[in-house]
Design a protein around this motif. Structure first.
Motif, PDB file in Angstrom:
ATOM      1  N   ASP A   1       0.838  -1.117  -0.187  1.00  0.00           N
ATOM      2  CA  ASP A   1       0.064   0.036  -0.008  1.00  0.00           C
ATOM      3  C   ASP A   1       0.954   1.295  -0.031  1.00  0.00           C
ATOM      4  N   SER A   2       2.176   1.041  -0.362  1.00  0.00           N
ATOM      5  CA  SER A   2       2.643   2.420  -0.400  1.00  0.00           C
ATOM      6  C   SER A   2       2.541   3.192  -1.402  1.00  0.00           C
ATOM      7  N   LYS A   3       2.904   4.632  -1.240  1.00  0.00           N
ATOM      8  CA  LYS A   3       2.576   5.778  -2.055  1.00  0.00           C
ATOM      9  C   LYS A   3       3.993   5.743  -2.999  1.00  0.00           C
ATOM     10  N   TRP A   4       3.424   6.090  -4.201  1.00  0.00           N
ATOM     11  CA  TRP A   4       4.756   6.225  -5.454  1.00  0.00           C
ATOM     12  C   TRP A   4       4.477   7.777  -6.160  1.00  0.00           C
TER      13      TRP A   4
ATOM     14  N   LEU B   1       0.748   7.721  -6.969  1.00  0.00           N
ATOM     15  CA  LEU B   1       0.157   6.468  -7.415  1.00  0.00           C
ATOM     16  C   LEU B   1       0.586   5.422  -6.338  1.00  0.00           C
ATOM     17  N   GLN B   2      -0.443   4.351  -6.486  1.00  0.00           N
ATOM     18  CA  GLN B   2       0.087   3.097  -5.834  1.00  0.00           C
ATOM     19  C   GLN B   2       0.454   1.898  -6.787  1.00  0.00           C
ATOM     20  N   LEU B   3       0.973   0.769  -6.357  1.00  0.00           N
ATOM     21  CA  LEU B   3       1.516  -0.285  -7.366  1.00  0.00           C
ATOM     22  C   LEU B   3      -0.031  -0.921  -8.126  1.00  0.00           C
TER      23      LEU B   3
ATOM     24  N   MET C   1      12.132   5.923   1.513  1.00  0.00           N
ATOM     25  CA  MET C   1      13.247   4.957   1.605  1.00  0.00           C
ATOM     26  C   MET C   1      12.713   3.632   2.096  1.00  0.00           C
ATOM     27  N   GLU C   2      11.913   3.733   2.953  1.00  0.00           N
ATOM     28  CA  GLU C   2      11.190   2.424   3.668  1.00  0.00           C
ATOM     29  C   GLU C   2      10.329   1.519   2.754  1.00  0.00           C
ATOM     30  N   SER C   3       9.904   2.291   1.886  1.00  0.00           N
ATOM     31  CA  SER C   3       8.898   1.544   1.059  1.00  0.00           C
ATOM     32  C   SER C   3       9.879   1.109  -0.176  1.00  0.00           C
ATOM     33  N   THR C   4      10.958   1.700  -0.431  1.00  0.00           N
ATOM     34  CA  THR C   4      11.627   1.222  -1.418  1.00  0.00           C
ATOM     35  C   THR C   4      12.453   0.017  -0.962  1.00  0.00           C
ATOM     36  N   ARG C   5      12.751   0.070   0.306  1.00  0.00           N
ATOM     37  CA  ARG C   5      13.474  -1.250   0.820  1.00  0.00           C
ATOM     38  C   ARG C   5      12.504  -2.423   0.998  1.00  0.00           C
TER      39      ARG C   5
END
Length: 191
Positions: A39-42, A50-52, A133-137
């Motif tokens: 559910d991360s935001k991009w 957007l979201q994935l 950074m957290e969502s990237t990881r």
């Protein structure tokens, strides 16, 4: 009479347990391994949030890069372009070629857009994404991509291209020297 009541209660409890089990199974079916559950935001190269799950409905060919990379990333970019050129044109319309930065602090939407334009990778089927950074990881862990910051602008990282079907489920991965023909064949074989 007591035995009959106990038998009826036992049957009722057994059927209740069976009913609960049957209701739970479909929930985990097929979607449990989908990246669309994240559910991360991009942000894309145009700064659109957007979201994935917004990518659902297209097959995805995904690589993780960073724009200041002078070693592995140019090879990954060349591999992604070669893969795109080998995907059947009809299938390419059903596919997004996604590049995700492992350096979101420096790779702003403006930097990603310029990078895409300089490499003639701006517009369909290309999507460049960044997140925190957290969502990237978290996403790197899903792909089994390992990376480590060496200096403020240099990372050591895995070279992996991942293929996802239209439901966001991983179909295959290529690591190291990528066989563009094999990746394209996999994508061409997806529904």
């Amino acid at each position: 009479m007591k035995n009959l009541i106990l038998l009826l209660i036992s049957l009722f409890l057994l059927s209740a347990c069976k009913e609960n089990t049957e209701k739970k199974e479909p929930i985990t079916e097929k979607t449990a391994d989908s990246i669309f559950l994240l559910d991360s935001k991009w942000q894309n190269q145009d700064g659109i949030e957007l979201q994935l799950k917004d990518l659902k409905g297209k097959n995805l060919v995904v690589a993780m890069i960073f724009t200041s990379c002078q070693t592995a990333c140019p090879l990954l970019i060349a591999d992604m372009k070669k893969v795109a050129s080998k995907i059947d044109p009809k299938k390419l319309k059903e596919t997004s070629m996604v590049l995700i930065t492992i350096d979101p602090e420096n790779d702003t939407p403006e930097v990603l857009k310029k990078y895409a334009q300089e490499r003639t990778m701006y517009g369909d089927p290309w999507i460049f994404l960044r997140t925190d950074m957290e969502s990237t990881r978290e996403f790197a862990n899903v792909l089994a991509v390992k990376y480590k910051k060496i200096t403020p602008i240099i990372f050591s990282h895995s070279n992996i291209i991942s293929i996802f079907n239209k439901n966001g489920e991983m179909v295959s991965q290529e690591e190291g020297t990528v066989n563009a023909e094999a990746v394209a064949k996999t994508v061409n074989g997806l529904n």
